[in-house]
Enzyme design. Structure first.
Site, PDB file in Angstrom:
ATOM      1  N   GLY A 110      64.338  46.596  95.782  1.00 32.66           N
ATOM      2  CA  GLY A 110      63.863  46.882  94.441  1.00 32.66           C
ATOM      3  C   GLY A 110      64.155  45.772  93.449  1.00 32.66           C
ATOM      4  O   GLY A 110      63.524  45.690  92.388  1.00 32.66           O
ATOM      5  N   CYS A 140      61.535  48.333 102.067  1.00 25.76           N
ATOM      6  CA  CYS A 140      61.205  49.090 103.278  1.00 25.76           C
ATOM      7  C   CYS A 140      59.855  48.674 103.842  1.00 25.76           C
ATOM      8  O   CYS A 140      59.706  48.486 105.056  1.00 25.76           O
ATOM      9  CB  CYS A 140      61.230  50.586 102.985  1.00 25.76           C
ATOM     10  SG  CYS A 140      60.214  51.094 101.569  1.00 25.76           S
ATOM     11  N   ASN A 141      58.851  48.499 102.983  1.00 26.52           N
ATOM     12  CA  ASN A 141      57.536  48.086 103.451  1.00 26.52           C
ATOM     13  C   ASN A 141      57.551  46.678 104.019  1.00 26.52           C
ATOM     14  O   ASN A 141      56.952  46.408 105.063  1.00 26.52           O
ATOM     15  CB  ASN A 141      56.518  48.177 102.307  1.00 26.52           C
ATOM     16  CG  ASN A 141      55.925  49.557 102.153  1.00 26.52           C
ATOM     17  OD1 ASN A 141      55.397  50.119 103.106  1.00 26.52           O
ATOM     18  ND2 ASN A 141      56.013  50.119 100.956  1.00 26.52           N
ATOM     19  N   HIS A 194      53.676  43.092  98.192  1.00 27.90           N
ATOM     20  CA  HIS A 194      54.247  43.104  99.538  1.00 27.90           C
ATOM     21  C   HIS A 194      54.048  41.776 100.268  1.00 27.90           C
ATOM     22  O   HIS A 194      54.937  41.320 100.994  1.00 27.90           O
ATOM     23  CB  HIS A 194      53.654  44.261 100.335  1.00 27.90           C
ATOM     24  CG  HIS A 194      53.797  45.581  99.659  1.00 27.90           C
ATOM     25  ND1 HIS A 194      52.811  46.099  98.844  1.00 27.90           N
ATOM     26  CD2 HIS A 194      54.812  46.476  99.635  1.00 27.90           C
ATOM     27  CE1 HIS A 194      53.211  47.259  98.358  1.00 27.90           C
ATOM     28  NE2 HIS A 194      54.418  47.516  98.823  1.00 27.90           N
ATOM     29  N   GLY A 195      52.863  41.162 100.091  1.00 26.71           N
ATOM     30  CA  GLY A 195      52.622  39.869 100.729  1.00 26.71           C
ATOM     31  C   GLY A 195      53.573  38.792 100.243  1.00 26.71           C
ATOM     32  O   GLY A 195      54.246  38.130 101.050  1.00 26.71           O
TER      33      GLY A 195
END
Length: 337
Positions: A110, A140-141, A194-195
């Site tokens: 986070g 997590c992702n 995310h990338g």
């Protein structure tokens, strides 16, 4: 044996505490809470020393009949390293306190990479955190992406990745979040974070992601398309993922056709909180068409990155220089497949 402080005993912190307690080369120095709730009481029942995150609230713990051993600053005096599992954005604010105390710290996904300066994944860049003062375990992702993309990259190289991240709307305990009856592009812009987050640990990977929130609490789900450098057959990908620890192949044909059924399987494993540390990949989804790999996977957002926090402890304190030795040591203690 080294002592580990857990600052924040919520969804992630309580799992990290139990994971640390299961190891034979580290122990829990203490855990912290902001309020005297049921999690604070359970921490005491488990034998963890409990510390107050907000000193002004210490009286509330006494009134609730929950004994505390002091404040977070007192807890840090008892520890060799701290795992910060506080809510998003709080960890970065705590960094200055850790600097003043001269204690190494591990943060969660986070927090922003730029705020901490270094990100960590057990498989992709363990070496970068050896001896470092601070590192951040990716989200997590991102952990889920790394778990499967790294062995694929090692096998045949990756030209380009495109992934659609179907994210759970809230954790099971979060009654004030949603959506309840909507599908929400989150964010509505492309790419999602995310990338770029993956690039902090898998340097140079060409990846773009889009993400959306859906009304479920159980797991995230990823739909991944990978243009490969070298030609491989789908069976080779299956074999590589099948032999990769912290990844598991699951079959819809065996009744594991949804995240609900996968979490039911997690219950059958008999782990605390029904956690699934491994990344399940649907075997039937793995296919290679014209040099492009397609597959689907799920992520138990409450637990998948927990073993990485244990490995990060070993890296920062240089307890183990070989990432695979740390991974296997963590796995044995936690019963990870």
């Amino acid at each position: 044996m080294i002592s580990v402080a857990i600052n924040g005993y919520g969804t992630i912190g309580k799992r990290v505490a139990d994971a640390v307690a299961a190891q034979d080369d580290m122990k829990v120095a203490g855990v912290s809470k902001t309020k005297p709730d049921f999690e604070a009481r359970v921490a005491i029942e488990k034998g963890y020393d409990l510390y107050v995150s907000i000193p002004e609230r210490e009286k509330l713990f006494g009134e609730a009949g929950i004994p505390v051993s002091g404040t977070v600053e007192d807890m840090l005096e008892e520890a060799d390293i701290v795992v910060d599992a506080t809510p998003e954005g709080i960890g970065a604010k705590n960094l200055e306190m850790y600097r003043e105390k001269g204690i190494k710290a591990i943060f969660q996904g986070g927090e922003k990479h730029d705020a901490i300066g270094l990100s960590f994944n057990s498989f992709a860049n363990y070496d970068e955190s050896l001896g470092a003062d601070y590192t951040r375990v990716v989200s997590c992702n991102t952990t889920g992406l790394c778990r499967t993309l790294k062995p694929i990259d090692d096998l045949c190289g990756i030209k380009k990745v495109r992934a659609v991240m179907v994210r759970r709307g809230a954790d099971p305990v979060q009654v004030k979040k949603g959506p309840i009856n909507a599908i929400v592009p989150n964010p509505p812009t492309v790419p999602s974070h995310h990338g770029p987050d993956l690039k902090t640990v898998m340097k140079g990977v060409n990846i773009h992601t889009v993400a959306l929130l859906v009304p479920t609490t159980l797991m995230h789900q990823h739909n991944i398309m990978v243009e490969l450098e070298d030609p491989v057959e789908a069976d080779e990908i299956k074999a590589r993922l099948d032999e990769t620890t912290r990844v598991m192949l699951v079959r819809a044909s065996e009744g594991l056709a949804s995240t609900a059924e996968i979490m039911e399987y997690a219950k059958e494993l008999g782990r605390s909180r029904n956690d699934l540390f491994e990344i399940p990949v649907w075997e039937e989804s793995i296919n290679v068409v014209d040099g492009e790999l397609f597959y689907m996977q799920a992520v138990h957002q409450e637990s998948d990155a927990v073993p990485e926090s244990v490995d990060a402890i070993r890296a920062l304190l240089e307890l183990e220089e070989d990432n695979m030795k740390s991974i296997m040591k963590t796995n044995r203690a936690m019963g990870i497949l």
